[in-house]
Motif scaffolding. Structure first.
Motif, PDB file in Angstrom:
ATOM      1  N   ASP A  87      -6.316  -1.038   4.492  1.00 38.21           N
ATOM      2  CA  ASP A  87      -7.277   0.038   4.090  1.00 38.21           C
ATOM      3  C   ASP A  87      -7.319   0.354   2.775  1.00 38.21           C
ATOM      4  O   ASP A  87      -8.415   0.317   2.344  1.00 38.21           O
ATOM      5  N   HIS A  88      -6.352   0.295   1.964  1.00 37.44           N
ATOM      6  CA  HIS A  88      -6.329   0.449   0.814  1.00 37.44           C
ATOM      7  C   HIS A  88      -7.092  -0.672  -0.168  1.00 37.44           C
ATOM      8  O   HIS A  88      -7.898  -0.509  -1.178  1.00 37.44           O
TER       9      HIS A  88
ATOM     10  N   ARG B  78     -14.927  -4.196   7.146  1.00 37.40           N
ATOM     11  CA  ARG B  78     -14.300  -3.973   8.502  1.00 37.40           C
ATOM     12  C   ARG B  78     -15.393  -3.753   9.637  1.00 37.40           C
ATOM     13  O   ARG B  78     -15.673  -2.770   9.906  1.00 37.40           O
TER      14      ARG B  78
ATOM     15  N   GLU C 295     -12.369  -6.580  13.747  1.00 38.58           N
ATOM     16  CA  GLU C 295     -11.183  -6.065  14.569  1.00 38.58           C
ATOM     17  C   GLU C 295     -11.687  -6.214  15.941  1.00 38.58           C
ATOM     18  O   GLU C 295     -12.732  -5.939  16.380  1.00 38.58           O
TER      19      GLU C 295
ATOM     20  N   ASP D 163      -0.902  -1.817   7.836  1.00 39.65           N
ATOM     21  CA  ASP D 163      -2.271  -1.581   8.181  1.00 39.65           C
ATOM     22  C   ASP D 163      -2.635  -0.538   7.303  1.00 39.65           C
ATOM     23  O   ASP D 163      -3.875  -0.306   7.007  1.00 39.65           O
ATOM     24  N   TRP D 164      -1.858   0.215   6.536  1.00 32.27           N
ATOM     25  CA  TRP D 164      -2.536   1.301   5.327  1.00 32.27           C
ATOM     26  C   TRP D 164      -2.787   0.529   4.237  1.00 32.27           C
ATOM     27  O   TRP D 164      -3.658   0.619   3.362  1.00 32.27           O
TER      28      TRP D 164
ATOM     29  N   GLU E 135     -16.173   5.577   3.254  1.00 30.53           N
ATOM     30  CA  GLU E 135     -15.939   5.230   4.614  1.00 30.53           C
ATOM     31  C   GLU E 135     -17.206   4.386   5.204  1.00 30.53           C
ATOM     32  O   GLU E 135     -16.736   3.364   5.806  1.00 30.53           O
TER      33      GLU E 135
ATOM     34  N   LYS F  33     -16.820   0.615   3.496  1.00 29.88           N
ATOM     35  CA  LYS F  33     -15.620  -0.047   4.162  1.00 29.88           C
ATOM     36  C   LYS F  33     -16.080  -0.639   5.488  1.00 29.88           C
ATOM     37  O   LYS F  33     -15.683  -1.727   5.854  1.00 29.88           O
TER      38      LYS F  33
ATOM     39  N   LYS G 164      -6.724  -8.672  14.126  1.00 27.59           N
ATOM     40  CA  LYS G 164      -7.433  -8.640  13.052  1.00 27.59           C
ATOM     41  C   LYS G 164      -7.842 -10.253  12.753  1.00 27.59           C
ATOM     42  O   LYS G 164      -7.011 -10.969  12.650  1.00 27.59           O
TER      43      LYS G 164
ATOM     44  N   LEU H 143      -9.379  -2.312   1.072  1.00 30.38           N
ATOM     45  CA  LEU H 143     -10.973  -1.955   0.989  1.00 30.38           C
ATOM     46  C   LEU H 143     -11.513  -1.147   0.202  1.00 30.38           C
ATOM     47  O   LEU H 143     -12.475  -1.199  -0.300  1.00 30.38           O
ATOM     48  N   TRP H 144     -10.598  -0.230  -0.024  1.00 28.23           N
ATOM     49  CA  TRP H 144     -10.972   0.996  -1.020  1.00 28.23           C
ATOM     50  C   TRP H 144     -11.093   0.336  -2.313  1.00 28.23           C
ATOM     51  O   TRP H 144     -12.112   0.661  -3.063  1.00 28.23           O
TER      52      TRP H 144
END
Length: 489
Positions: free
Chosen positions: A291-292, A316, A254, A287-288, A309, A312, A263, A294-295
């Motif tokens: 993040d998911h 990231r 990032e 963007d959400w 977190e 992740k 990104k 990565l989850w």
């Protein structure tokens, strides 16, 4: 993702694994086709003196008009089964450039108020040297199906940046109208209006098309927007930061904290990312969804949110300060005013990174959270520790004895200017036994420097020969914490 049970999660992971494997294969096939076309151009040019520029452009046009590829795209966009032309990009400006180090994607749409595209392109091109332009390309994706409008944008770009358009640094492409499914009957979600749901859904489709088109063109892909400005040295800074990431685990780096700006992805990872976006393109903003993803990759339902977190952060990795600033006020969503600003843009860096020789790093200091000495040495983040006491040390043990010409250690930074090293010495351990008129410690180290105002900067006596280890020794206790923001050997 709280609604997913463990079985669904397992199935999703298996599908992602299969998609990743399959798309790597397809990517190799597409690259092979592009290389064959290039080879054909070369052979034809050698065989015939009548190989005209017009013929060459026709062949390059063929290369440019290869379809975007994703193995399961018809599963997520089933209407494409009846519209085969929906995956063929409309290349308005392009020279078929491939094999570049960095592909920069800039999506743009028609705005009701002000357009920022030309200023954005000017900022990006001004930040590149002529040599960097040879190894980069910017793809302007005009996400509109009105060909008259698309051609007008292309003509403006060709007129404003003729050299870059002719050389292949700039490409202008647009999607066919048949690429998009019907967006009139989307289910409302997240409390958004139907207009906003349609806007963010189309935006996800736009990003997906652009990334699929960019994927076979280079090694890295940088996602930007059409209303940003860049720092002058952004290409050099990104390149240096990538080199410092010796971990192969990261999914993206990032260079801005805002949304989907700045990104950086590996091109080989784009098919997996696009596959995930298309699974949920109607449900959430990009963007959400990122993040998911990565989850799904690293988080366990059996662990708490803090553990998730932390995991992740390995996928990231954030660079500070930001290299890109959002300047647009009028959003591409009609009527929306956005005054988003990246607060990290323009700040002095909290860390100055360098490429240092391979070494094992150890310390007696108590480290604060994730601000480890290893990260500071590798240029990933600063080192931060609780208040030192007399006898504490920081040790760099080189994997092989090396010649060190000079050293630089800076402590404290703009946010924590008081967390500096006060009473400490720089010491080296030569590979061979030496006798010099230099202060020598009981364990064989030679003192070669001290800290003044939180900085140790000096030259190593060449007569010391190759060095096995370098140590910072703390000689008195301090009431303040210790922060190391620059290490250069």
């Amino acid at each position: 993702f709280g609604y997913l049970n463990q079985r669904q999660l397992l199935e999703l992971r298996q599908r992602l694994f299969f998609a990743e494997k399959e798309n790597k294969k397809r990517s190799q096939e597409l690259n092979s086709v592009l290389n064959e076309i290039k080879q054909f151009i070369g052979e034809l040019a050698s065989a015939s003196g009548n190989f005209t520029d017009s013929t060459k452009l026709n062949v390059l046009s063929l290369a440019n008009k290869l379809p975007i590829h994703l193995s399961n795209i018809h599963y997520y966009l089933p209407h494409l089964q009846e519209h085969e032309d929906g995956i063929y990009p409309n290349v308005v400006i392009g020279q078929g450039r491939t094999g570049v180090a960095m592909v920069i994607g800039v999506p743009t749409v028609r705005r009701e108020k002000e357009s920022y595209l030309m200023d954005t392109l000017q900022s990006l091109l001004s930040g590149m040297s002529e040599d960097q332009k040879k190894h980069c390309m910017i793809i302007i994706f005009v996400a509109e199906v009105d060909l008259k409008y698309v051609n007008s944008i292309a003509e403006s770009i060709r007129s404003r940046f003729p050299k870059e358009a002719l050389s292949g640094v700039l490409e202008v492409v647009s999607p066919p109208a048949s690429y998009y499914p019907k967006l009139s009957n989307l289910k409302a979600s997240l409390g958004d209006s139907s207009e906003r749901v349609r806007w963010r859904t189309k935006q996800n489709l736009d990003y997906s098309f652009l990334m699929m088109y960019a994927q076979p063109r280079g090694t890295f892909y940088l996602q930007l927007e059409d209303d940003i400005i860049a720092k002058p040295s952004f290409i050099q800074t990104i390149s240096e930061f990538v080199v410092l990431q010796d971990s192969k685990e990261w999914m993206f780096l990032e260079f801005s904290q805002l949304g989907f700006i700045g990104k950086l992805f590996r091109c080989r990872d784009l098919p997996l990312i696009v596959e995930f976006l298309l699974m949920f393109y109607k449900d959430k903003p990009i963007d959400w969804l990122l993040d998911h993803l990565l989850w799904v990759k690293v988080c366990s339902p059996e662990k708490d949110a803090r553990h998730c977190e932390r995991q992740k952060t390995y996928l990231r990795i954030r660079y500070r300060p930001s290299l890109f600033q959002h300047v647009g006020i009028h959003s591409s969503l009609a009527g929306k005013i956005q005054k988003l600003k990246d607060r990290d843009f323009g700040k002095n860096p909290l860390l100055t990174a360098h490429v240092n020789p391979a070494a094992e790093v150890t310390t007696s200091l108590k480290v604060f959270q994730h601000f480890t000495l290893e990260k500071a040495y590798k240029g990933i983040d600063f080192f931060w520790a609780f208040a030192p006491v007399a006898g504490d040390y920081i040790l760099f043990s080189f994997w092989q004895p090396i010649k060190i010409e000079r050293y630089l250690f800076k402590s404290g930074n703009v946010e924590h200017p008081g967390d500096i090293i006060v009473d400490a010495t720089v010491e080296v351990l030569p590979n061979a036994v030496r006798n010099f008129k230099i202060v020598k410690t009981q364990d064989g180290y030679f003192q070669i420097g001290t800290f003044k105002n939180g900085i140790a900067d000096g030259i190593v006596n060449p007569n010391l020969g190759n060095i096995k280890a370098l140590r910072l020794s703390i000689h008195s206790s301090s009431a303040t914490w210790l922060l190391l923001s620059e290490v250069s050997l």
